[in-house]
Structures are given as structure tokens and as C-alpha cells.
Design a protein around this motif. Structure first.
Motif, PDB file in Angstrom:
ATOM      1  N   PRO A 208     -42.397  78.130   2.239  1.00 11.85           N
ATOM      2  CA  PRO A 208     -42.262  79.104   3.586  1.00 11.85           C
ATOM      3  C   PRO A 208     -41.001  78.834   4.059  1.00 11.85           C
ATOM      4  O   PRO A 208     -40.564  78.277   4.466  1.00 11.85           O
ATOM      5  N   VAL A 209     -39.979  79.854   4.324  1.00 12.41           N
ATOM      6  CA  VAL A 209     -39.111  79.786   5.575  1.00 12.41           C
ATOM      7  C   VAL A 209     -39.465  80.386   6.183  1.00 12.41           C
ATOM      8  O   VAL A 209     -40.120  81.627   7.521  1.00 12.41           O
ATOM      9  N   LEU A 210     -39.135  79.261   8.330  1.00 13.86           N
ATOM     10  CA  LEU A 210     -39.709  79.828   8.712  1.00 13.86           C
ATOM     11  C   LEU A 210     -38.813  81.131   9.981  1.00 13.86           C
ATOM     12  O   LEU A 210     -37.798  80.722   9.792  1.00 13.86           O
ATOM     13  N   THR A 211     -39.402  81.543  10.868  1.00 12.21           N
ATOM     14  CA  THR A 211     -38.106  82.070  11.640  1.00 12.21           C
ATOM     15  C   THR A 211     -37.989  80.783  13.072  1.00 12.21           C
ATOM     16  O   THR A 211     -38.632  79.754  12.802  1.00 12.21           O
ATOM     17  N   PRO A 212     -36.875  80.873  13.292  1.00 12.71           N
ATOM     18  CA  PRO A 212     -36.404  79.847  14.262  1.00 12.71           C
ATOM     19  C   PRO A 212     -37.322  79.707  16.216  1.00 12.71           C
ATOM     20  O   PRO A 212     -37.704  78.489  16.149  1.00 12.71           O
ATOM     21  N   ASP A 213     -37.889  80.720  16.136  1.00 16.37           N
ATOM     22  CA  ASP A 213     -38.876  80.881  17.262  1.00 16.37           C
ATOM     23  C   ASP A 213     -40.177  80.102  16.638  1.00 16.37           C
ATOM     24  O   ASP A 213     -40.614  79.293  17.326  1.00 16.37           O
ATOM     25  N   GLN A 214     -40.451  80.125  15.552  1.00 15.86           N
ATOM     26  CA  GLN A 214     -41.384  79.200  14.854  1.00 15.86           C
ATOM     27  C   GLN A 214     -41.354  77.893  14.903  1.00 15.86           C
ATOM     28  O   GLN A 214     -42.241  76.790  15.193  1.00 15.86           O
ATOM     29  N   VAL A 215     -39.947  77.125  14.563  1.00 15.75           N
ATOM     30  CA  VAL A 215     -38.996  76.111  14.929  1.00 15.75           C
ATOM     31  C   VAL A 215     -39.231  75.729  16.204  1.00 15.75           C
ATOM     32  O   VAL A 215     -39.983  74.521  16.268  1.00 15.75           O
ATOM     33  N   ALA A 216     -39.206  76.474  16.736  1.00 14.92           N
ATOM     34  CA  ALA A 216     -38.748  76.590  18.621  1.00 14.92           C
ATOM     35  C   ALA A 216     -40.717  76.034  18.545  1.00 14.92           C
ATOM     36  O   ALA A 216     -41.165  75.157  20.177  1.00 14.92           O
ATOM     37  N   ASP A 217     -41.397  76.704  18.728  1.00 17.47           N
ATOM     38  CA  ASP A 217     -42.788  76.177  19.263  1.00 17.47           C
ATOM     39  C   ASP A 217     -42.882  74.839  18.430  1.00 17.47           C
ATOM     40  O   ASP A 217     -44.206  73.621  19.530  1.00 17.47           O
ATOM     41  N   ALA A 218     -42.704  74.714  17.498  1.00 21.92           N
ATOM     42  CA  ALA A 218     -43.039  73.143  16.862  1.00 21.92           C
ATOM     43  C   ALA A 218     -42.457  72.378  17.712  1.00 21.92           C
ATOM     44  O   ALA A 218     -43.359  70.797  18.213  1.00 21.92           O
ATOM     45  N   VAL A 219     -41.057  72.067  18.153  1.00 22.69           N
ATOM     46  CA  VAL A 219     -40.615  71.357  18.840  1.00 22.69           C
ATOM     47  C   VAL A 219     -41.406  71.332  20.188  1.00 22.69           C
ATOM     48  O   VAL A 219     -41.512  69.488  20.463  1.00 22.69           O
ATOM     49  N   VAL A 220     -41.493  72.199  20.709  1.00 20.90           N
ATOM     50  CA  VAL A 220     -42.088  71.700  22.475  1.00 20.90           C
ATOM     51  C   VAL A 220     -43.673  71.076  22.269  1.00 20.90           C
ATOM     52  O   VAL A 220     -43.644  70.577  23.040  1.00 20.90           O
ATOM     53  N   ALA A 221     -44.350  71.597  21.396  1.00 15.61           N
ATOM     54  CA  ALA A 221     -45.243  70.430  20.330  1.00 15.61           C
ATOM     55  C   ALA A 221     -45.349  69.466  20.286  1.00 15.61           C
ATOM     56  O   ALA A 221     -45.870  68.197  20.399  1.00 15.61           O
ATOM     57  N   GLY A 222     -44.170  68.849  19.576  1.00 18.05           N
ATOM     58  CA  GLY A 222     -43.236  67.848  19.676  1.00 18.05           C
ATOM     59  C   GLY A 222     -43.228  67.060  20.251  1.00 18.05           C
ATOM     60  O   GLY A 222     -43.645  65.765  20.370  1.00 18.05           O
ATOM     61  N   LEU A 223     -42.217  67.774  21.491  1.00 19.15           N
ATOM     62  CA  LEU A 223     -41.761  66.869  22.185  1.00 19.15           C
ATOM     63  C   LEU A 223     -43.125  66.550  23.570  1.00 19.15           C
ATOM     64  O   LEU A 223     -42.993  65.579  24.116  1.00 19.15           O
ATOM     65  N   ALA A 224     -43.519  67.510  23.616  1.00 18.18           N
ATOM     66  CA  ALA A 224     -44.687  67.024  24.627  1.00 18.18           C
ATOM     67  C   ALA A 224     -45.740  65.909  23.912  1.00 18.18           C
ATOM     68  O   ALA A 224     -46.415  65.178  25.083  1.00 18.18           O
ATOM     69  N   GLU A 225     -46.307  65.571  23.138  1.00 18.82           N
ATOM     70  CA  GLU A 225     -46.562  64.688  21.645  1.00 18.82           C
ATOM     71  C   GLU A 225     -45.664  63.600  21.615  1.00 18.82           C
ATOM     72  O   GLU A 225     -45.405  62.543  21.521  1.00 18.82           O
ATOM     73  N   GLU A 226     -44.215  63.213  22.251  1.00 22.09           N
ATOM     74  CA  GLU A 226     -43.501  63.138  22.413  1.00 22.09           C
ATOM     75  C   GLU A 226     -43.266  61.478  21.167  1.00 22.09           C
ATOM     76  O   GLU A 226     -43.299  61.308  20.921  1.00 22.09           O
ATOM     77  N   ARG A 227     -42.955  63.081  19.498  1.00 22.78           N
ATOM     78  CA  ARG A 227     -43.123  62.172  18.232  1.00 22.78           C
ATOM     79  C   ARG A 227     -42.106  62.096  18.463  1.00 22.78           C
ATOM     80  O   ARG A 227     -40.891  62.794  18.394  1.00 22.78           O
ATOM     81  N   PHE A 228     -41.697  60.781  17.044  1.00 23.68           N
ATOM     82  CA  PHE A 228     -40.113  61.044  16.982  1.00 23.68           C
ATOM     83  C   PHE A 228     -39.763  62.327  15.869  1.00 23.68           C
ATOM     84  O   PHE A 228     -39.263  62.082  15.272  1.00 23.68           O
ATOM     85  N   LEU A 229     -40.671  61.667  15.028  1.00 18.09           N
ATOM     86  CA  LEU A 229     -40.482  63.139  13.756  1.00 18.09           C
ATOM     87  C   LEU A 229     -41.055  64.753  13.644  1.00 18.09           C
ATOM     88  O   LEU A 229     -42.267  64.480  14.168  1.00 18.09           O
ATOM     89  N   ILE A 230     -40.662  65.513  14.287  1.00 22.79           N
ATOM     90  CA  ILE A 230     -40.551  66.914  14.451  1.00 22.79           C
ATOM     91  C   ILE A 230     -40.825  68.028  13.019  1.00 22.79           C
ATOM     92  O   ILE A 230     -39.597  67.847  13.000  1.00 22.79           O
ATOM     93  N   LEU A 231     -41.777  67.806  12.554  1.00 21.09           N
ATOM     94  CA  LEU A 231     -42.027  68.728  11.102  1.00 21.09           C
ATOM     95  C   LEU A 231     -42.622  70.202  11.315  1.00 21.09           C
ATOM     96  O   LEU A 231     -43.922  70.076  11.216  1.00 21.09           O
ATOM     97  N   PRO A 232     -41.949  71.387  11.443  1.00 19.66           N
ATOM     98  CA  PRO A 232     -42.155  72.773  11.508  1.00 19.66           C
ATOM     99  C   PRO A 232     -42.991  72.811  10.498  1.00 19.66           C
ATOM    100  O   PRO A 232     -44.289  73.922  10.437  1.00 19.66           O
ATOM    101  N   HIS A 233     -42.412  72.086   9.283  1.00 21.14           N
ATOM    102  CA  HIS A 233     -42.916  72.436   7.485  1.00 21.14           C
ATOM    103  C   HIS A 233     -43.817  70.611   7.759  1.00 21.14           C
ATOM    104  O   HIS A 233     -43.870  70.005   7.479  1.00 21.14           O
TER     105      HIS A 233
END
Length: 268
Positions: A208-233
Motif C-alpha cells: 500500500p501507498v500510505l499518506t504522509p499523515d499515516q506515516v506521521a501517525d506511525a512516527v508518533v507511536a514509534g517515538l512514544a515506544e522509543e523504537r529504533f526501527l519505525i515501520l509505517p508499513h
């Protein structure tokens, strides 16, 4: 990282993922969002849509002096930088035949810009006992951007650099994330599809081709969990496992996809 009251810097902030991050960080309650990009006019327009916490600055992320000045000015204005998003990136859409100038530009923007950001923000972050670096590396950094040799090589280097920083400075309070999306509806992908570049066509056919906003959602979740790899897909994690377990089979599958795409002309 909780983004409330945080001071954030985003390079490549004039559009795409960078502008989506800015909007989302502001919505999360960031104290300041500094948008840096070569395109001063577009960056200023994004800052207006983000609101009063946003500030636009014309910066070449591949120029160490300009990045150093960006960090120093932000620290003077706001007292600190909590999160630096090294988000600027360039693609070429060609193979090893790319001119040396294109290889050099890819190296400077996709790798050295991350080095310059780390050099500039590390002293302040380490002195304060913490901070977060996020490098936009692309799924190409853990897989391969078929059809784009400079992009593949430099994005792999960017992931390697991010991992080195995470290992070296984690015990001193620094957190590091590598953002590795696959297909995202940005001008970079749209331009590649419009010109029939193989790399863009492979991306569009791989998930799937995500929207930038969907990527931003994944980033917020990844930062909250302090993940090294943030994988929107999320499927990228499975691809990486398959690639590691059976590299020959993985490459054979990609070659098959490339043969199919080359036999089908791109849409006009």
C-alpha cells in the motif's frame, strides 16, 4: 518520547512527510516546531498551516555550516532541542550509471546531512542527559530500492549510521530512531511514477501507498515506544526477515517482479 512541550526540528519540512510530521507534532502539543528546507517559500507556507508554534527557516541540510547555525539558533531561541528529525532526502531513479554528481548529491543529502545533524545536536543533548534523533531512512535502507542504486546505497548507509549512534550513545540518554516507510504519497514517488522510473513502479507494486499523515501517525507511536526501527508499513519487517533468511530467494522474487513490470509499459 511524549511530544507535549517538546522543541522539534524537522529538515525537509517543505512538504511530504516533513510537513505531515510538523502538523502532527503541533497537534500533540509541541512547544515549537522548526521547519527547515531549501525551499523557503514552501516551508513558510507549511509553517502557516501548522500554526503559531511553527517557525520556517531556509536551510540546506547538506551544508554543515547551515545545519550548525540552525541548531545554534534554535537552542538560543528555545533553550534546547528535544527531537531532531533528519528528514531531507533525494532519489535518482537510475542505476550505477548515474553521474558522479548525482552520487555525490545522494551521499550528501541522504547520509552526510544526518552526520551533520548529529554533530550539531549531540553536545547539547548529551549535556542535558537526553534527546532524540530520528533519521528518515526509507525501507530501501533495510531492503533495496530496485532501479535506484544511489538511493539504495545511501539509505543503507543512513540506517547503519543511525544504528551506530543508537549503540554508542544510548547509555548517555540519547534515543535514535530510523524511520523506514515503503511507498508514501509524496512528490518524490509521484514524480517517479509520472516518468516511469522502475524504482517508483516497484514501490507502488510492493504494497500500500500510505499518506504522509499515516506515516506521521506511525512516527508518533514509534517515538512514544522509543523504537529504533519505525515501520509505517509493518510488512517491511517480514520482508527483512525473509531477505535475511533466504537472500537468494528474496532476490529471485524481486527479479521476477522487475521482469513483470518491464514487460508491462507504464501508464501514459
Amino acid at each position: 518520547m511524549n511530544l507535549t512541550d517538546r522543541v522539534v526540528v524537522i529538515t525537509g519540512g517543505a512538504g511530504g512527510i516533513g510537513s505531515a510530521l510538523a502538523r502532527r507534532f503541533a497537534a500533540e502539543g509541541a512547544a515549537a516546531v522548526v521547519l527547515a528546507d531549501l525551499d523557503a517559500e514552501a516551508t513558510a507556507a507549511v509553517a502557516q498551516t501548522v500554526g503559531p508554534v511553527a517557525r520556517a527557516v531556509a536551510v540546506d541540510a547538506a551544508d554543515e555550516g547551515q545545519v550548525r547555525d540552525l541548531v545554534a539558533d534554535t537552542e538560543r531561541r528555545y533553550g534546547r532541542i528535544d527531537l531532531f528529525c533528519a528528514n531531507a532526502g533525494v532519489a535518482t531513479g537510475v542505476g550505477i550509471e548515474a553521474p558522479d554528481a548525482d552520487w555525490d548529491r545522494a551521499w550528501r543529502v541522504n547520509v552526510l546531512a544526518h552526520v551533520y545533524a548529529a554533530r550539531a545536536v549531540l553536545p547539547g543533548m548529551l549535556a542535558r542527559g537526553g534527546g532524540h534523533l530520528m533519521h528518515t531512512c526509507s525501507a530501501a535502507g533495510v531492503l533495496t530500492a530496485v532501479g535506484d542504486a544511489p538511493y539504495t546505497a545511501t539509505k543503507h548507509a543512513a540506517v547503519g549510521l543511525a544504528e551506530w549512534l543508537a549503540i554508542t550513545y544510548r547509555d548517555q540518554g540519547l534515543r535514535v530512531s530510523a524511520l523506514c516507510p515503503q511507498g508514501v504519497d509524496t512528490p518524490m514517488l509521484a514524480d517517479g511514477l509520472a516518468t516511469g522510473h522502475l524504482a517508483a513502479r516497484v514501490i507502488a507494486a510492493s504494497g500500500p501507498v500510505l499518506t504522509p499523515d499515516q506515516v506521521a501517525d506511525a512516527v508518533v507511536a514509534g517515538l512514544a515506544e522509543e523504537r529504533f526501527l519505525i515501520l509505517p508499513h509493518p510488512e517491511v519487517a517480514g520482508y527483512a526477515v525473509r531477505r535475511a533468511e533466504d537472500p537468494d530467494g528474496w532476490q529471485a522474487g524481486l527479479r521476477k517482479l522487475v521482469r513483470r513490470l518491464r514487460a508491462t509499459p507504464p501508464p501514459p
